[in-house]
Design a protein around this motif. Structure first.
Motif, PDB file in Angstrom:
ATOM      1  N   ASN A   8       6.607  21.135  18.454  1.00 58.91           N
ATOM      2  CA  ASN A   8       5.195  21.163  18.111  1.00 58.91           C
ATOM      3  C   ASN A   8       4.381  20.868  19.360  1.00 58.91           C
ATOM      4  N   THR A  10       1.130  21.771  19.804  1.00 58.10           N
ATOM      5  CA  THR A  10      -0.284  22.006  19.514  1.00 58.10           C
ATOM      6  C   THR A  10      -1.158  20.904  20.099  1.00 58.10           C
ATOM      7  N   CYS A  96      -0.597  16.965  15.465  1.00 58.09           N
ATOM      8  CA  CYS A  96      -0.646  17.622  16.772  1.00 58.09           C
ATOM      9  C   CYS A  96       0.143  16.800  17.775  1.00 58.09           C
ATOM     10  N   GLU A  97       0.608  17.455  18.815  1.00 54.03           N
ATOM     11  CA  GLU A  97       1.411  16.757  19.815  1.00 54.03           C
ATOM     12  C   GLU A  97       0.548  15.997  20.813  1.00 54.03           C
TER      13      GLU A  97
END
Length: 233
Positions: A8, A10, A96-97
């Motif tokens: 992930n 994002t 989100c990352e």
């Protein structure tokens, strides 16, 4: 600081909710501008997308939730401080990352700190930029920011997010300061506005807003009301 290598990748870019300052009679001491264009996010997201980054835009202005976070005495008047929009806690910090916040006005610092602490609560990196963070980076670094960007031209962005995602070396960093005090001075020529990528139509619709302004003009004995529309119908 933990460098991430997860699937992930994002980057979540969050617009702060709207500030409302009101007296005991509910007179507003700060104009509500929740539908104004969000130009900073339009420019930043376009630039990140052009660099191949996956982004997610969350507009916390876009709602009617109200939360009180204190009071302030100004010239003998007790003002109530509220934020209006979407509830900060409605964001899942794990979704989100990396998170990114822009804070341009000191008036919004308290709201920004509330958001910052929430987003950082699960250990995800939080990047903070904007004029207020540029002026007082330690205020944000002490309260959970991983890094403050001190280059407002955009030249620092790609190398920083590549580094935080575990895809780039720290030697490429420029114009940023980390929570441990490590600073990377500007090494790159600031980007010229003509170098900024154009936004997609979808992003433009998300960011341009629907703010209406009303003003009065007196013509003879008649009063004419005029409206100016910015954005999309």
């Amino acid at each position: 600081m933990t460098i991430t290598h997860e699937n992930n990748s994002t980057i979540g870019l969050v617009e702060l909710p709207q500030l409302k300052l009101s007296d005991p009679d509910d007179n507003d001491y700060y104009s509500l501008r929740k539908y104004e264009p969000i130009i900073s996010k339009q420019v930043l997201i376009s630039h990140l997308q052009a660099g191949g980054f996956k982004t997610k835009f969350i507009n916390l202005r876009d709602g009617d939730y109200t939360e009180n976070y204190g009071k302030k005495i100004w010239r003998g008047i007790e003002l109530t401080k509220n934020y209006i929009g979407l509830q900060i806690e409605s964001i899942d910090p794990e979704s989100c990352e990396i998170w990114c916040i822009t804070v341009n006005f000191t008036l919004y610092r308290e709201i920004a700190m509330m958001l910052l602490k929430h987003l950082a609560s699960t250990g995800k990196p939080v990047v903070v930029g904007g004029s207020d963070a540029f002026a007082e980076p330690q205020a944000y670094l002490r309260n959970g920011a991983t890094v403050v960007v001190k280059d407002k031209s955009g030249a620092a962005n790609w190398s920083l997010f590549n580094y935080l995602l575990g895809k780039g070396p720290k030697e490429a960093l420029t114009g940023v300061v980390f929570a441990d005090g490590t600073q990377y001075p500007k090494q790159k020529t600031p980007l010229d506005p003509e170098e900024w990528p154009l936004p997609s139509v979808e992003l433009a619709k998300q960011c341009l807003g629907k703010q209406s302004f009303c003003y009065f003009s007196h013509i003879g004995n008649a009063t004419e009301r005029n409206y100016t529309q910015i954005g999309f119908d």
